[in-house]
Design a protein around this motif. Sequence first.
Motif, PDB file in Angstrom:
ATOM      1  N   VAL A 150       8.116  10.577  16.384  1.00 11.00           N
ATOM      2  CA  VAL A 150       7.892   9.343  15.639  1.00 11.00           C
ATOM      3  C   VAL A 150       7.714   9.691  14.164  1.00 11.00           C
ATOM      4  O   VAL A 150       6.995  10.632  13.827  1.00 11.00           O
ATOM      5  CB  VAL A 150       6.636   8.617  16.158  1.00 11.00           C
ATOM      6  N   CYS A 151       8.429   8.956  13.292  1.00 11.42           N
ATOM      7  CA  CYS A 151       8.251   9.148  11.863  1.00 11.42           C
ATOM      8  C   CYS A 151       7.570   7.904  11.317  1.00 11.42           C
ATOM      9  O   CYS A 151       8.039   6.790  11.549  1.00 11.42           O
ATOM     10  CB  CYS A 151       9.596   9.330  11.168  1.00 11.42           C
ATOM     11  N   GLY A 152       6.480   8.086  10.582  1.00 15.57           N
ATOM     12  CA  GLY A 152       5.765   6.895  10.132  1.00 15.57           C
ATOM     13  C   GLY A 152       5.110   7.090   8.789  1.00 15.57           C
ATOM     14  O   GLY A 152       5.179   8.152   8.182  1.00 15.57           O
ATOM     15  N   LYS A 153       4.506   6.060   8.328  1.00 19.18           N
ATOM     16  CA  LYS A 153       3.738   6.142   7.089  1.00 19.18           C
ATOM     17  C   LYS A 153       2.656   5.079   7.135  1.00 19.18           C
ATOM     18  O   LYS A 153       2.932   3.904   7.406  1.00 19.18           O
ATOM     19  CB  LYS A 153       4.667   5.899   5.878  1.00 19.18           C
ATOM     20  N   THR A 154       1.457   5.517   6.871  1.00 14.91           N
ATOM     21  CA  THR A 154       0.354   4.563   6.845  1.00 14.91           C
ATOM     22  C   THR A 154       0.254   3.907   5.472  1.00 14.91           C
ATOM     23  O   THR A 154       0.792   4.403   4.492  1.00 14.91           O
ATOM     24  CB  THR A 154      -0.989   5.279   7.093  1.00 14.91           C
ATOM     25  N   GLY A 160       0.819  -1.200   0.000  1.00 13.99           N
ATOM     26  CA  GLY A 160       0.000   0.000   0.000  1.00 13.99           C
ATOM     27  C   GLY A 160       0.862   1.263   0.000  1.00 13.99           C
ATOM     28  O   GLY A 160       1.983   1.265  -0.517  1.00 13.99           O
ATOM     29  N   SER A 161       0.347   2.281   0.654  1.00 11.16           N
ATOM     30  CA  SER A 161       0.981   3.600   0.573  1.00 11.16           C
ATOM     31  C   SER A 161       2.365   3.672   1.201  1.00 11.16           C
ATOM     32  O   SER A 161       3.105   4.633   0.968  1.00 11.16           O
ATOM     33  CB  SER A 161       0.084   4.637   1.233  1.00 11.16           C
ATOM     34  N   THR A 162       2.723   2.659   2.013  1.00 11.19           N
ATOM     35  CA  THR A 162       4.068   2.723   2.597  1.00 11.19           C
ATOM     36  C   THR A 162       5.118   2.692   1.493  1.00 11.19           C
ATOM     37  O   THR A 162       6.237   3.135   1.684  1.00 11.19           O
ATOM     38  CB  THR A 162       4.321   1.533   3.544  1.00 11.19           C
ATOM     39  N   PHE A 163       4.718   2.207   0.319  1.00  8.64           N
ATOM     40  CA  PHE A 163       5.662   2.080  -0.774  1.00  8.64           C
ATOM     41  C   PHE A 163       5.925   3.431  -1.459  1.00  8.64           C
ATOM     42  O   PHE A 163       6.873   3.558  -2.221  1.00  8.64           O
ATOM     43  CB  PHE A 163       5.129   1.066  -1.800  1.00  8.64           C
TER      44      PHE A 163
END
Lengths: 422, 612
Positions: free
Chosen positions: B529-533, B314-317
Motif C-alpha cells: 500500500v502506498c499512502g500519505k497522511t 494538509g500534508s497530502t499536498f
Amino acid sequence: MRDRRLAWRDLDWVIISIYLLLVFFGWLNIYSAVYNPSNHAIFDFSQRYGKQMIWIAASIVIALIIIIIAPKFFSQFSYAIYGFHILSLILVLLFGKEVAGSKSWFQIGSFAIQPAEFVKYATSLALAQYLSNLDVKVGNLKATIIAGVIIILPAFLILLQNDTGSALVYVSFIFVLYRRGLSGNIFVIGLIFAFLAVLTLLLQSLTYKLILLGVILLIISLSYLFMKKNLSNVLKLFGIFAIIVAFVFSVDLGFSKLQPHQQVRIKVLLNLKQDLRGAGYNVYQSKIAIGSGSISGKGFLNGTQTKFNFVPEQSTDFIFCTVGEEWGFIGSSLVVILFVILLIRIIYVAERQRSIFSQIYGYGVASVLFFHFTINIGMVLGILPVIGIPLPFFSYGGSSLWAFTILLFIFIRQDAERMKLL
Amino acid sequence: MIMRKDKYANRKYTIYGFFIFVGIIFLIRLSILQLFNNEYVFAAENNTRKDITIYPPRGLVFDRNNKLIVYNEAIFDLMIIPKEAKDINIVNFCKLIGIDTLEYQRKYKKAKKYSRRKASIFVKQLSKTQTAFLQEKLFQFPGFYVQARTLRKYPYKNAAHLLGFIGEVNSKELKNDTFYSSGDYIGKSGIEKSYEKYLRGEKGVEKLMVDVYNREKGSFHNGKYDIPAKKGYNLHLGLDVDLQTYGEELMRNKIGAIVAIEPSSGEIISMVSAPSYDPNLLVGRIRSNNYDSLLKDKHKPLLTRALNSSYPPGSTFKLVQALIAQQEGVLYPSTTYTCHNGFNYKGLHVGCHSHTPTINLEEAIKISCNAYFCNVYRSIINNHAYKNSEMGFRKWRDYTLKMGFGKKLGIDLPYERGGNIPKVEYYDKYYGKGHWNAITTISLAIGQGEILETPLQMANEAAFIANRGYYYTPHIVAQIGDSAKNNPSFTKKNYVGINSKYFDIVVNGMEKVVENGTAKLAKIDSIAVCGKTGTAQNPHGENHSVFIAFAPKDNPQIAIAVFVENSGYGGTWAAPIASLMIEKYLKGYIPKNRKWLEKRMLEGNLIPEDER
C-alpha cells in the motif's frame, strides 16, 4: 263523369318513390344514430330504430287506407276534420302531458301522440276548401281575414302549448295565399322587415340605431324625388318611415319578450355571442359532424360525432348530421336534391289538377314540407337559428311521420282522381 | 269547382324559384363545410380522442458486480381532470377515498388552478389494495382515474448521496422541459438527476375513443397510432455496493468522507459521505417528513461531503510539491534539506516534529517533514528560470490545475464543488502587487492556508499518482444501457503534466509511509500500500485527519482518500479506515490479525461530545 275504378297507375309514383326513399334512408340514419355495437338487433322494439320501423309499417297502412277511402271524403269533411283537430289542440292544452317545457302530447298508456303534427294537413284541407269557393278572392279583405283565421287559429293554440317551432310552420301558408293572388310584395316587405330586425339586433347601441334610421330617412327622401310631388305621396312615405321607426324600436322590446333560450339561440346565430359550451354547442357539434364527413363520409355506422352522442337530438331534429357525417357530401346533397325534386314535383302535380281544391291542397302540402325542410336543414347547417322542428319523413317520431304521410297521401289520392273529373 | 282561367298561374315559377334557391344555398353550405374545410375533421377527432399516457419503467441501477441496487415498485396516483369531474356525488366519493368534503374542495381547487383540461394528482401513492378497491367504484365518478407510477426501492439501504432521489416535478422543471406533466417524477439529486434523460425512458401514448361523457369506447383505429412506452436505460455503476456498505459502517458516528476510485478507469468504487441516511427514507409518502428532519439534523446528513465540502488537504499536498519541483528541475531524489524542528526564515517558523535533521526526498515523504517541503515550495516559486516569484507562482498554480485541483473535476453528479487554489490576483489584492513571495505564501507548501480540496480531489490525487501521471475523470456510471461498453464521456486520459519518471521516488516514499512512516496502521499483509497522511488544521476543535493511498503499488486497483473530521492525526483514523477499505476490496475480507483494528474503527465515535 266516367265511373272508373282507381287504378294503381293513376298514383303518382315519382312522389311515392321519393317518399319511400326518404323514409328508408331516414330509418338507416336513425339506426346508425342510436346504434350500439353490443346490441343491434334490427327488430329490437325497445330501441328507436325498432320503434321507427313500427311507425313506418303503420304509415304504409295509413297510406293504403287513404288511397282506398273515397277522395271526396276529404273535400266534403274538410271543415269537420279541421274542427276535430282544433278541438284536439284545445284538449291537449287541458289534459296534455308536458314534455321538455311544451304541453303538446297526449299520453295513452306507453303511447304518446302529438296532435299539433296532424293539424297541418287539416289546416291545408280547410284552407283549400275555403279558397276553392268560387266567390272567394284572396285579394279582398274579408277573404284574406277568414283565410288568415284558418291559418292563425291552430298556430295560436300551438303557441299556447309553448311549441314555437311548430307554430311558426303556419307562416308557410303564405305561399298558398300568394299562389291564389296575395300580392307578391308580401315577400319583399317580409324580407325588408326581417333584414331590419337582424340589423337592429346587430346594432346594439342607440347611436347606431339612429344612424340606421337616418340612412333610411335619406333613402325615403331620395325616392320622393322620383315620385309624383303631391301631399298623398308625402304622407305615404312619412307613414312608411313612422312604421319603420316603430318597428326598429319594438324589435328590442319583442326580442326581450322571447324566452331566454330563444334569445340566446338568435344571438349565437348572429354571432353576438360565442357560446360553444352552451347554446352554441348543438350547432357547433352539428357542424363538426357534417364537416367531418368530407366528400364521401365516414361510412355507415362509423360516425363518431353521432354515435358517441356529441350531437344532441341526433335521431330527431338533428338527424341530418348523421347523413352528413356518415354519407358525406354525396349523401347529404342527395337528400337535399331529393327534397327539392319532391317539392317541385308536388307543385307540378298540383298545377295539373282540374280541381282547385286539389291544387290549393297541393300547395299547402308543398308549403309545409318546404318550411320544415328549410328550417330544419338550415338549423343543422348553422345558417338559421335553432328551431326544433323535424325533417319530414326522416326524423324519428311516430306523430310526425304519420302526419306527413297523411298530408302527402291525401294529395296523391286527390291527384289520382284527376282523370275522373270531367 | 272547375278551374277558370288562372291569372296567377305564372306564380308557380316564383315558387319553384324559392325551392331551388334554398336547395342551392344548402348545397353551397354543405360544400363549404364538407369539401373546403378541414377544421371540422380535426374537431371531430379531438372530440372523440383521448390520449392515455403510458409511463415507461425507469431504468434500473446495477453495481460493478451486477447487483441490483435500485429497482422500481409500482404505486398508483388518483388523478383528476377537473373539467370532466362534474356531477360527482362528493359525499360518497369522499367516503370512498377517506377524506372530508373540505379537503375535497381544497384539492379540487388546486387541480383546477393547474389546469382544467389536464390531469393532476388528487391523491398520491395509493397502495395496491386501495387501488383495486377504488378502481371498481371509480366508474361512478367521471373525471377521476388511477395512474400507475413507479417508486424507487433501494435493497442495500446505502449510497444515498450518489444515487440521489426522485420527486414530483416542480413548476420550474415543468416549464423547462415539455416532457413532463404535473405529477410526474424527476431525478432531484445524485445520478437520478444527472442521468435523468437516460433513466426516464420515453412515454407512450394509447389513443382511445371516448363518447360525449368521456366514457371509453375502444381503441382508436385498433391501436394503429398508439406509441409504445420505451423503458429507461439501465445504469451500470463502477460502485461496489458491498464496499460501499462497509465504508458506511466504518464511517458510522464519524463526520467525513471516503472516495475510492479505480485508477485504470476513473470509476468510483465507493463514495461515502458521513453521516448518511437510508435512501428508502426519501421515497413515497414518508418522504417529505423524513426530508424535513434530515434537513434539520445539525450534522447535515443530506450534504454530500465527498463532493460538496472542501477541506485543506494538509500534508497530502506535499506529494504535489514533490512532483512539480522535479518536473521543474529544482528537486532531485538526492536533494537534501535540513530541518531543526521546523522551517525558519527571517523570524517565520513552520513547526515540524523531531527527526534526523538532514534528509532526502523519500525520507521527507515518509516522515512528512514540513521544513523539507517548505524549501521545495520555495524553490519552485523562486525558480531562477522565471523573472520573479509571481511568475513562479503562476507556473506552480498551472500544474495544480492540470492535476485537477482548484476546479471541478466534472464528475457525473450534480452540485460538485471545485475547491480552491489561490490566484495571483488574490495575493495581489491581499498584500499588494510585488509585496508577496514564497515565504508569504509558505503555508501552501504543506497544504494549509487558502488551499481547499474536496475529498474527491484528494482521491483523484491518489489516482493520478497510481497511474504515474494521468487520471480519468472520476465517474459513477460505468455504462449506460445494457449493451454499450463504456460511458463515452469518461474515456479520455487527463495528463497532469508531470513526466512519469518523477513519480517513482514519490511512490517509493508513499510505500515507506505505510511500511514504517506516519501510517503504519495502514499496512496490509502481502499487499504493498502506498499512502500519505495529512492533517488539516481546524481552528474550531480537534484537527481533521486525511489519508490518501493506492494499492497495490504495481498495477494499482484502487486509489482512495479518507477524510475524517475532528480525528486528530491522519495516521490514527483515516489511514486505518483507508487500509481496511483497500483490504476489503482487494481480498474480500479482513484477516484475523486486523480484526481488532476493524473493531476499533467501527466503534469509534468521533462526533464532538457536545454535538452528539
